[in-house]
Scaffold this active site. Sequence first.
Site, short mmCIF file in Angstrom:
data_model
loop_
_atom_site.label_atom_id
_atom_site.label_comp_id
_atom_site.label_asym_id
_atom_site.label_seq_id
_atom_site.Cartn_x
_atom_site.Cartn_y
_atom_site.Cartn_z
N HIS A 1 -11.74 6.20 -38.06
CA HIS A 1 -11.77 5.43 -38.88
C HIS A 1 -12.50 4.02 -37.92
CE1 HIS A 1 -9.08 8.16 -40.97
NE2 HIS A 1 -10.31 7.91 -42.05
N GLN B 1 -21.52 14.61 -46.36
CA GLN B 1 -20.95 13.68 -47.40
C GLN B 1 -22.36 12.22 -46.77
OE1 GLN B 1 -16.38 11.73 -47.80
NE2 GLN B 1 -17.90 10.71 -45.95
N ARG C 1 -5.60 14.51 -41.73
CA ARG C 1 -4.66 15.57 -41.94
C ARG C 1 -4.54 16.82 -40.37
NH1 ARG C 1 -9.67 15.95 -45.99
NH2 ARG C 1 -8.71 16.33 -48.28
N SER D 1 -8.49 14.26 -37.52
CA SER D 1 -8.85 14.25 -38.91
C SER D 1 -7.87 13.70 -39.12
CB SER D 1 -9.39 15.35 -39.50
OG SER D 1 -8.87 15.34 -40.56
N GLN E 1 -12.57 13.58 -55.67
CA GLN E 1 -12.86 14.15 -54.50
C GLN E 1 -11.40 15.08 -54.28
OE1 GLN E 1 -13.41 10.36 -52.17
NE2 GLN E 1 -12.74 12.22 -50.97
N ASP F 1 -18.08 13.69 -41.10
CA ASP F 1 -18.01 14.82 -42.56
C ASP F 1 -19.98 14.48 -42.46
OD1 ASP F 1 -15.68 14.36 -43.98
OD2 ASP F 1 -15.67 13.10 -42.84
P1 AMP Z 1 -10.99 8.94 -44.56
O1 AMP Z 1 -10.62 8.69 -44.90
O2 AMP Z 1 -11.29 10.53 -44.34
O3 AMP Z 1 -12.19 9.74 -45.66
O4 AMP Z 1 -12.91 9.38 -43.83
C1 AMP Z 1 -13.50 7.54 -43.47
C2 AMP Z 1 -14.23 7.32 -42.57
O5 AMP Z 1 -14.56 7.73 -41.71
C3 AMP Z 1 -15.62 9.01 -43.49
O6 AMP Z 1 -16.85 7.83 -42.88
C4 AMP Z 1 -15.44 10.14 -42.69
O7 AMP Z 1 -16.41 10.27 -42.27
C5 AMP Z 1 -14.93 8.78 -40.81
N1 AMP Z 1 -14.51 9.99 -39.99
C6 AMP Z 1 -13.17 10.44 -40.52
N2 AMP Z 1 -13.23 11.20 -38.98
C7 AMP Z 1 -13.82 11.16 -38.72
C8 AMP Z 1 -14.39 11.33 -36.84
N3 AMP Z 1 -13.33 12.38 -36.20
N4 AMP Z 1 -14.89 10.26 -36.42
C9 AMP Z 1 -15.81 9.97 -36.96
N5 AMP Z 1 -15.74 9.66 -37.90
C10 AMP Z 1 -14.59 9.81 -38.94
#
Ligand code: AMP
Length: 298
Positions: free
Chosen positions: A30, A146, A180, A178, A54, A143
Amino acid sequence: MKVVTTFEQTRELGTDVGLVPTMGFFHEGHLSLMQRAVADSETTLVTLFVNPLQFNDPSDLDRYPTDHDRDLALADDVGVDVVFIPSVQEMYPVEPTTTVSPGSLADHFEGPCRPGHLDGVAIAVAKLFAGTQPDRAYFGRKDAQQLAVVTRLALDLSLPVEVVGCPLVREEDGLALSSRNVFLGDDREDALGISQGLFAAADLVEAGERDAASVCTAVIEAAGLEFEYVAIADAMTMEPLDAVGPDTVLVVAARVGTVRLIDNVSFWALEDRLIADRGTTLNGPSMLTKEVHDVSGD
Ligand code: AMP
């Protein structure tokens, strides 16, 4: 740094806005999107919203990690100007009857595995684009599907926003970051099989292999895990392909213990060769790993 809760407040920010939509519980993935937005934009706007539409699995939504104080401190540190934390009521004052469907981009992979997930992403992102009117919006290649959906959404609806794809960020041992991951516990070792499988396949492609079935078999053999899917797809259309080529992506999803993880490696042409984009790797333990250790006392 300002914290706002309404769309109206986000439109009073001025010109040249870079938007980073997130669900919070930040990690270096992020933060890398925010750093890129800060570098490019006069005003960086981060949204923090766990979008119920989602989540196809209610238990996943219930336990999604949330810590606004922690996230606000991290965003402030990287120079974010405004964090928008809408309530569910602000995002969805009425239940939408209008649908935003990614169409064929959701025919495979996350589409059938998580019914409704990509529609939920599409409507939330469409609302964020319409309601905050950013100049650019930053999404991670972590993602991959996405990113394809959001890129196509902006094109198909003539939304005046540039969608910027940013590198996937990994732990020093290869695990894709992630939020998670904090739930992996003892299963973390098994989860490493995912990136190990992807890297083995990436090496094979860089050595000249182009057959999708052989590349996918290499992932499965090196990972030693059961996958929900392993496939080569066109990075823009998300159609499965029989052969690896330029602008393709090797996408995988696996459930490890109670956690569902996705990951990918993409391929670009360099002269007559294919280069695998494995993302960027941290030099030390991520903030998530450190927090898990702090909590468990390791
Ligand atoms: P999320 O909070 O998981 O919905 O992710 C928010 C944004 O952060 C999305 O555009 C994701 O693709 C990006 N994101 C999440 N994990 C990663 C990662 N490991 N590397 C790069 N971008 C990420």
